[in-house]
Design a protein around this motif. Structure first.
Motif, PDB file in Angstrom:
ATOM      1  N   LEU A 276       0.825  -1.212   0.000  1.00  0.00           N
ATOM      2  CA  LEU A 276       0.000   0.000   0.000  1.00  0.00           C
ATOM      3  C   LEU A 276       0.861   1.265   0.000  1.00  0.00           C
ATOM      4  O   LEU A 276       0.523   2.270  -0.620  1.00  0.00           O
ATOM      5  CB  LEU A 276      -0.945   0.024   1.201  1.00  0.00           C
ATOM      6  N   LYS A 277       1.979   1.188   0.693  1.00  0.00           N
ATOM      7  CA  LYS A 277       2.903   2.336   0.747  1.00  0.00           C
ATOM      8  C   LYS A 277       3.451   2.607  -0.659  1.00  0.00           C
ATOM      9  O   LYS A 277       3.553   3.758  -1.103  1.00  0.00           O
ATOM     10  CB  LYS A 277       4.047   2.010   1.719  1.00  0.00           C
ATOM     11  N   ILE A 278       3.779   1.527  -1.373  1.00  0.00           N
ATOM     12  CA  ILE A 278       4.333   1.666  -2.730  1.00  0.00           C
ATOM     13  C   ILE A 278       3.265   2.224  -3.675  1.00  0.00           C
ATOM     14  O   ILE A 278       3.534   3.109  -4.486  1.00  0.00           O
ATOM     15  CB  ILE A 278       4.881   0.315  -3.244  1.00  0.00           C
ATOM     16  N   VAL A 279       2.024   1.723  -3.525  1.00  0.00           N
ATOM     17  CA  VAL A 279       0.913   2.230  -4.355  1.00  0.00           C
ATOM     18  C   VAL A 279       0.754   3.733  -4.140  1.00  0.00           C
ATOM     19  O   VAL A 279       0.605   4.498  -5.094  1.00  0.00           O
ATOM     20  CB  VAL A 279      -0.426   1.509  -4.018  1.00  0.00           C
ATOM     21  N   ASN A 280       0.809   4.154  -2.881  1.00  0.00           N
ATOM     22  CA  ASN A 280       0.637   5.580  -2.579  1.00  0.00           C
ATOM     23  C   ASN A 280       1.732   6.432  -3.201  1.00  0.00           C
ATOM     24  O   ASN A 280       1.473   7.534  -3.683  1.00  0.00           O
ATOM     25  CB  ASN A 280       0.541   5.811  -1.070  1.00  0.00           C
ATOM     26  N   GLU A 281       2.963   5.894  -3.223  1.00  0.00           N
ATOM     27  CA  GLU A 281       4.052   6.650  -3.865  1.00  0.00           C
ATOM     28  C   GLU A 281       3.814   6.765  -5.370  1.00  0.00           C
ATOM     29  O   GLU A 281       4.055   7.810  -5.974  1.00  0.00           O
ATOM     30  CB  GLU A 281       5.398   5.984  -3.574  1.00  0.00           C
ATOM     31  N   CYS A 282       3.335   5.667  -5.978  1.00  0.00           N
ATOM     32  CA  CYS A 282       3.009   5.696  -7.411  1.00  0.00           C
ATOM     33  C   CYS A 282       1.889   6.701  -7.679  1.00  0.00           C
ATOM     34  O   CYS A 282       1.913   7.427  -8.670  1.00  0.00           O
ATOM     35  CB  CYS A 282       2.589   4.313  -7.905  1.00  0.00           C
ATOM     36  N   ARG A 283       0.908   6.748  -6.766  1.00  0.00           N
ATOM     37  CA  ARG A 283      -0.205   7.696  -6.900  1.00  0.00           C
ATOM     38  C   ARG A 283       0.318   9.135  -6.854  1.00  0.00           C
ATOM     39  O   ARG A 283      -0.123   9.980  -7.634  1.00  0.00           O
ATOM     40  CB  ARG A 283      -1.207   7.507  -5.757  1.00  0.00           C
ATOM     41  N   GLU A 284       1.217   9.385  -5.916  1.00  0.00           N
ATOM     42  CA  GLU A 284       1.787  10.742  -5.816  1.00  0.00           C
ATOM     43  C   GLU A 284       2.480  11.116  -7.117  1.00  0.00           C
ATOM     44  O   GLU A 284       2.368  12.245  -7.599  1.00  0.00           O
ATOM     45  CB  GLU A 284       2.784  10.817  -4.651  1.00  0.00           C
ATOM     46  N   GLY A 285       3.175  10.136  -7.698  1.00  0.00           N
ATOM     47  CA  GLY A 285       3.878  10.371  -8.961  1.00  0.00           C
ATOM     48  C   GLY A 285       2.926  10.718 -10.090  1.00  0.00           C
ATOM     49  O   GLY A 285       3.128  11.697 -10.816  1.00  0.00           O
ATOM     50  N   ILE A 286       1.849   9.935 -10.210  1.00  0.00           N
ATOM     51  CA  ILE A 286       0.903  10.158 -11.312  1.00  0.00           C
ATOM     52  C   ILE A 286       0.140  11.474 -11.110  1.00  0.00           C
ATOM     53  O   ILE A 286      -0.206  12.166 -12.060  1.00  0.00           O
ATOM     54  CB  ILE A 286      -0.040   8.940 -11.500  1.00  0.00           C
TER      55      ILE A 286
END
Length: 201
Positions: free
Chosen positions: A26-36
């Motif tokens: 979930l932490k990794i998903v959130n970082e990807c979300r911040e990127g997008i």
């Protein structure tokens, strides 16, 4: 940073390594979300262009393919169910697919119906998933009447008070929104995502 700079191989490699090291997906998903989200901001600032948005969507999808199996059973709070599709008579889907990917990256559950979708199919899916909002997409002026028909059917089915409606595409403006009877309009994905997030807030 790798996500924002569209370094696909690097993003996927990092996601794989961190998942294998046992990090919280979930932490990794959130970082990807911040990127997008940052890519969307750069697009709005005219620093990035449509191909960059498409690319960021593809990278996000690739990352999610690695992460989804690891996320089984982990609760990620969804902001709401959103139905999206290109209306009857139109087969353009680039803007629709970018919007759908960006919304998914922002925590929405997306039901992407595809292209050339008749009003009845939208109604069916809205009822089935209890959607809080629907996105009607179309690139051509020919799509305005099918959008209006879809909105009228939503009213007729007694769903209008429960469902927010946004229309999207290159020919949209305030006059068209009024004619169709939608709540909002957008001519680019990043702007549309901001409007929809605002509804949840």
């Amino acid at each position: 940073e790798a996500m924002v700079e569209l370094r696909e191989d690097e993003v996927l490699k990092m996601v794989k390594e961190r998942v294998e090291a046992g990090e919280d997906p979930l932490k990794i998903v959130n970082e990807c979300r911040e990127g997008i989200t940052e890519v969307g901001k750069r697009f709005e600032a005219k620093e990035y262009f449509v191909p960059d948005l498409i690319m960021s969507g593809e990278i996000f999808k690739g990352a999610m393919e690695i992460l989804k199996p690891k996320m089984a059973g982990k609760s990620t709070k969804k902001l709401g169910n959103f139905v999206i599709g290109t209306v009857s008579g139109d087969i353009h889907d680039i803007g629709k697919d970018i919007t759908a990917t960006m919304l998914e990256a922002n925590g929405f559950e997306i039901y992407n119906l595809g292209v050339d979708i008749p009003p009845e199919k939208f109604i069916e899916k809205i009822k089935e998933v209890n959607a809080f909002a629907v996105g009607l997409c179309g690139l051509m002026t020919l799509s305005h009447d099918p959008m209006k028909e879809t909105v009228e059917l939503i009213k007729k089915e007694g769903l209008r008070d429960k469902v927010k409606i946004i229309i999207g595409g290159g020919t949209m403006d305030e006059t068209v929104r009024e004619y169709i009877g939608a709540d909002a309009w957008s001519d680019n994905a990043a702007k549309g995502v901001d409007i929809i997030k605002g509804w949840v807030r």
